[in-house]
Design a protein around this motif. Structure first.
Motif, PDB file in Angstrom:
ATOM      1  N   GLY A 118       0.788  -1.233   0.000  1.00 40.41           N
ATOM      2  CA  GLY A 118       0.000   0.000   0.000  1.00 40.41           C
ATOM      3  C   GLY A 118       0.815   1.274   0.000  1.00 40.41           C
ATOM      4  O   GLY A 118       0.271   2.360   0.201  1.00 40.41           O
ATOM      5  N   GLY A 119       2.132   1.153  -0.228  1.00 45.84           N
ATOM      6  CA  GLY A 119       2.967   2.347  -0.273  1.00 45.84           C
ATOM      7  C   GLY A 119       3.462   2.626  -1.682  1.00 45.84           C
ATOM      8  O   GLY A 119       2.695   3.085  -2.535  1.00 45.84           O
ATOM      9  N   VAL A 120       4.714   2.278  -1.927  1.00 40.50           N
ATOM     10  CA  VAL A 120       5.328   2.552  -3.240  1.00 40.50           C
ATOM     11  C   VAL A 120       4.708   1.674  -4.342  1.00 40.50           C
ATOM     12  O   VAL A 120       4.495   2.135  -5.467  1.00 40.50           O
ATOM     13  N   GLY A 121       4.422   0.420  -3.992  1.00 36.73           N
ATOM     14  CA  GLY A 121       3.957  -0.564  -4.987  1.00 36.73           C
ATOM     15  C   GLY A 121       2.851  -0.065  -5.904  1.00 36.73           C
ATOM     16  O   GLY A 121       3.007  -0.076  -7.128  1.00 36.73           O
ATOM     17  N   PRO A 122       1.704   0.394  -5.354  1.00 35.00           N
ATOM     18  CA  PRO A 122       0.596   0.776  -6.238  1.00 35.00           C
ATOM     19  C   PRO A 122       0.935   1.946  -7.166  1.00 35.00           C
ATOM     20  O   PRO A 122       0.350   2.061  -8.241  1.00 35.00           O
ATOM     21  N   ILE A 123       1.886   2.784  -6.753  1.00 34.06           N
ATOM     22  CA  ILE A 123       2.218   3.954  -7.593  1.00 34.06           C
ATOM     23  C   ILE A 123       3.067   3.531  -8.798  1.00 34.06           C
ATOM     24  O   ILE A 123       3.010   4.149  -9.861  1.00 34.06           O
ATOM     25  N   THR A 124       3.823   2.444  -8.634  1.00 39.71           N
ATOM     26  CA  THR A 124       4.761   2.027  -9.689  1.00 39.71           C
ATOM     27  C   THR A 124       4.062   1.795 -11.035  1.00 39.71           C
ATOM     28  O   THR A 124       4.495   2.314 -12.066  1.00 39.71           O
ATOM     29  N   ASN A 125       2.965   1.032 -11.015  1.00 38.96           N
ATOM     30  CA  ASN A 125       2.278   0.729 -12.282  1.00 38.96           C
ATOM     31  C   ASN A 125       1.704   1.976 -12.942  1.00 38.96           C
ATOM     32  O   ASN A 125       1.646   2.071 -14.171  1.00 38.96           O
ATOM     33  N   VAL A 126       1.275   2.931 -12.122  1.00 37.85           N
ATOM     34  CA  VAL A 126       0.703   4.151 -12.692  1.00 37.85           C
ATOM     35  C   VAL A 126       1.802   4.965 -13.392  1.00 37.85           C
ATOM     36  O   VAL A 126       1.559   5.614 -14.409  1.00 37.85           O
ATOM     37  N   MET A 127       3.027   4.889 -12.844  1.00 37.05           N
ATOM     38  CA  MET A 127       4.119   5.619 -13.492  1.00 37.05           C
ATOM     39  C   MET A 127       4.448   4.989 -14.855  1.00 37.05           C
ATOM     40  O   MET A 127       4.864   5.678 -15.780  1.00 37.05           O
ATOM     41  N   LEU A 128       4.220   3.686 -14.938  1.00 34.94           N
ATOM     42  CA  LEU A 128       4.398   3.016 -16.230  1.00 34.94           C
ATOM     43  C   LEU A 128       3.382   3.555 -17.242  1.00 34.94           C
ATOM     44  O   LEU A 128       3.703   3.776 -18.417  1.00 34.94           O
ATOM     45  N   MET A 129       2.174   3.805 -16.769  1.00 32.55           N
ATOM     46  CA  MET A 129       1.135   4.371 -17.648  1.00 32.55           C
ATOM     47  C   MET A 129       1.547   5.787 -18.077  1.00 32.55           C
ATOM     48  O   MET A 129       1.383   6.171 -19.224  1.00 32.55           O
ATOM     49  N   GLN A 130       2.084   6.537 -17.100  1.00 33.70           N
ATOM     50  CA  GLN A 130       2.532   7.905 -17.402  1.00 33.70           C
ATOM     51  C   GLN A 130       3.628   7.875 -18.473  1.00 33.70           C
ATOM     52  O   GLN A 130       3.620   8.672 -19.402  1.00 33.70           O
ATOM     53  N   ASN A 131       4.565   6.933 -18.334  1.00 37.33           N
ATOM     54  CA  ASN A 131       5.638   6.806 -19.330  1.00 37.33           C
ATOM     55  C   ASN A 131       5.080   6.423 -20.700  1.00 37.33           C
ATOM     56  O   ASN A 131       5.584   6.862 -21.732  1.00 37.33           O
ATOM     57  N   THR A 132       4.031   5.598 -20.705  1.00 31.93           N
ATOM     58  CA  THR A 132       3.456   5.166 -21.993  1.00 31.93           C
ATOM     59  C   THR A 132       2.812   6.353 -22.706  1.00 31.93           C
ATOM     60  O   THR A 132       2.976   6.520 -23.926  1.00 31.93           O
ATOM     61  N   LEU A 133       2.120   7.197 -21.956  1.00 28.30           N
ATOM     62  CA  LEU A 133       1.542   8.396 -22.582  1.00 28.30           C
ATOM     63  C   LEU A 133       2.666   9.308 -23.091  1.00 28.30           C
ATOM     64  O   LEU A 133       2.599   9.831 -24.201  1.00 28.30           O
ATOM     65  N   LYS A 134       3.714   9.448 -22.288  1.00 28.85           N
ATOM     66  CA  LYS A 134       4.851  10.294 -22.692  1.00 28.85           C
ATOM     67  C   LYS A 134       5.472   9.759 -24.000  1.00 28.85           C
ATOM     68  O   LYS A 134       5.795  10.522 -24.914  1.00 28.85           O
ATOM     69  N   ALA A 135       5.588   8.433 -24.084  1.00 26.38           N
ATOM     70  CA  ALA A 135       6.154   7.813 -25.291  1.00 26.38           C
ATOM     71  C   ALA A 135       5.257   8.106 -26.491  1.00 26.38           C
ATOM     72  O   ALA A 135       5.738   8.448 -27.573  1.00 26.38           O
ATOM     73  N   ALA A 136       3.937   7.994 -26.286  1.00 23.58           N
ATOM     74  CA  ALA A 136       2.991   8.251 -27.380  1.00 23.58           C
ATOM     75  C   ALA A 136       3.129   9.704 -27.847  1.00 23.58           C
ATOM     76  O   ALA A 136       3.117   9.987 -29.054  1.00 23.58           O
ATOM     77  N   GLU A 137       3.297  10.610 -26.904  1.00 18.93           N
ATOM     78  CA  GLU A 137       3.447  12.033 -27.252  1.00 18.93           C
ATOM     79  C   GLU A 137       4.736  12.263 -28.035  1.00 18.93           C
ATOM     80  O   GLU A 137       4.751  13.009 -29.019  1.00 18.93           O
ATOM     81  N   LYS A 138       5.797  11.596 -27.631  1.00 17.48           N
ATOM     82  CA  LYS A 138       7.079  11.742 -28.348  1.00 17.48           C
ATOM     83  C   LYS A 138       6.936  11.255 -29.790  1.00 17.48           C
ATOM     84  O   LYS A 138       7.501  11.823 -30.706  1.00 17.48           O
TER      85      LYS A 138
END
Ligand code: NDP
Length: 286
Positions: free
Chosen positions: A263-283
């Motif tokens: 319930g700490g760092v773990g759940p945030i990790t996957n969301v950052m992967l989503m953030q990176n995927t959007l960033k990649a799409a924008e690039k």
């Protein structure tokens, strides 16, 4: 009183705002960001992780594509698939799930992923850019820690941060992220690992302690400073329960801020992967 960081709440907030951004991107570009995940073999932990990624994609309206290859797949076959995904304009991000079977050289595979689609930030080009302070992407787990530091307004500058662990996935990129000349970074750092003599000598000096070891409750109460911020990345299974690298209950009345496991760092990790995927799409469209 200690502040317990609610990683699930942070992940939900990021996920909700990301969904809006993804939907704006889709409207503007008539293209849905897509994450392609390659998994070789049937390792249960990897299959479970990939399922979680699929769920995270769905929540933020990112397309998900799974390539589950047989365990006996050759390196050449895997490289061919990566080449195809690199060329595919509909694919924004690519992940190759590790560990890979022994006939496949992990480094060669990580180098083969197009750096602009390398949303896990495993390609050495991207690690190099991060080391130079010009990151293309931030690796998801240390990115999650950085994001929670920002959101919880944890001041790193001027404080002593001690990171325990120096893996290429967590400890090392965490060090590089916090060394950036950025707000919520500019850290003064000590990095400890398995060859550190007298670990507690260093951890006791930490204003901010980040544990990424993979040893259940290795950080005990007498190893932390009064009022320290404790960020526990460790996830260890003990008798069917998940525990961190920090003896959570013991340190609760000594720390000022702490991340629980789970319930700490773990759940945030996957969301950052989503953030990176959007960033990649924008690039890719720019
Ligand atoms: P690794 O095993 O790759 O690295 C562990 C690090 O800890 C190494 O640098 C190692 O030193 C160091 N270490 C081991 N024993 C000691 C010790 N006794 N004292 C000090 N340092 C020690 O693990 P990862 O970095 O991949 O993962 C670390 C933890 O984080 C694991 O529990 C993992 O499950 C978790 N994790 C959590 C994620 C999340 O999303 N929350 C995502 C990824 C990982 P040396 O380099 O000398 O071997």
């Amino acid at each position: 009183m200690v502040k317990i960081i609610d990683g699930r709440k942070i992940a939900k907030e990021i996920s909700e705002s990301l969904k809006v951004k993804v939907e704006d991107f889709i409207k503007k570009n008539k293209l849905t960001p897509k994450l392609a995940v390659i998994i070789v073999g049937e390792e249960p932990a990897s299959l479970f992780y990939v399922k979680m990624i699929a769920r995270s994609c769905e929540k933020v309206s990112i397309d998900f594509e799974k390539h589950n290859l047989p365990g006996k797949t050759s390196e050449k076959e895997l490289l061919e698939l990566i080449d195809n995904l690199n060329e595919d304009k509909k694919v924004s991000g690519i992940i190759v799930q590790v560990p890979l079977p022994e006939q496949i050289n992990q480094e060669r595979i990580q180098e083969a992923v197009n750096p602009y689609k390398d949303v896990d930030c495993f390609n050495p080009i991207n690690m190099g850019k991060l080391a130079l302070g010009k990151p293309e992407f931030l690796p998801c787990t240390p990115y999650a820690v950085y994001e929670l530091i920002r959101r919880e307004n944890i001041i790193v500058e001027g404080k002593h941060t001690v990171i325990v662990g120096r893996s290429n996935i967590v400890g090392k990129p965490m060090t590089l992220i916090l060394l950036q000349k950025e707000q919520y970074a500019n850290a003064t750092l000590t990095v400890c690992h398995s060859r550190t003599n007298d670990l507690s000598h260093y951890t006791r000096q930490a204003d901010i302690l980040i544990a990424a070891v993979g040893k259940p409750e290795i950080i005990k109460r007498d190893m932390i400073k009064e009022g320290a911020v404790i960020i526990d990345v460790g996830t260890n299974e003990v008798e069917g329960k998940l525990v961190g690298d920090v003896a959570y209950e013991e340190v609760l009345d000594k720390a000022s801020v702490i991340t629980p496991v789970p319930g700490g760092v773990g759940p945030i990790t996957n969301v950052m992967l989503m953030q990176n995927t959007l960033k990649a799409a924008e690039k890719l469209v720019n």
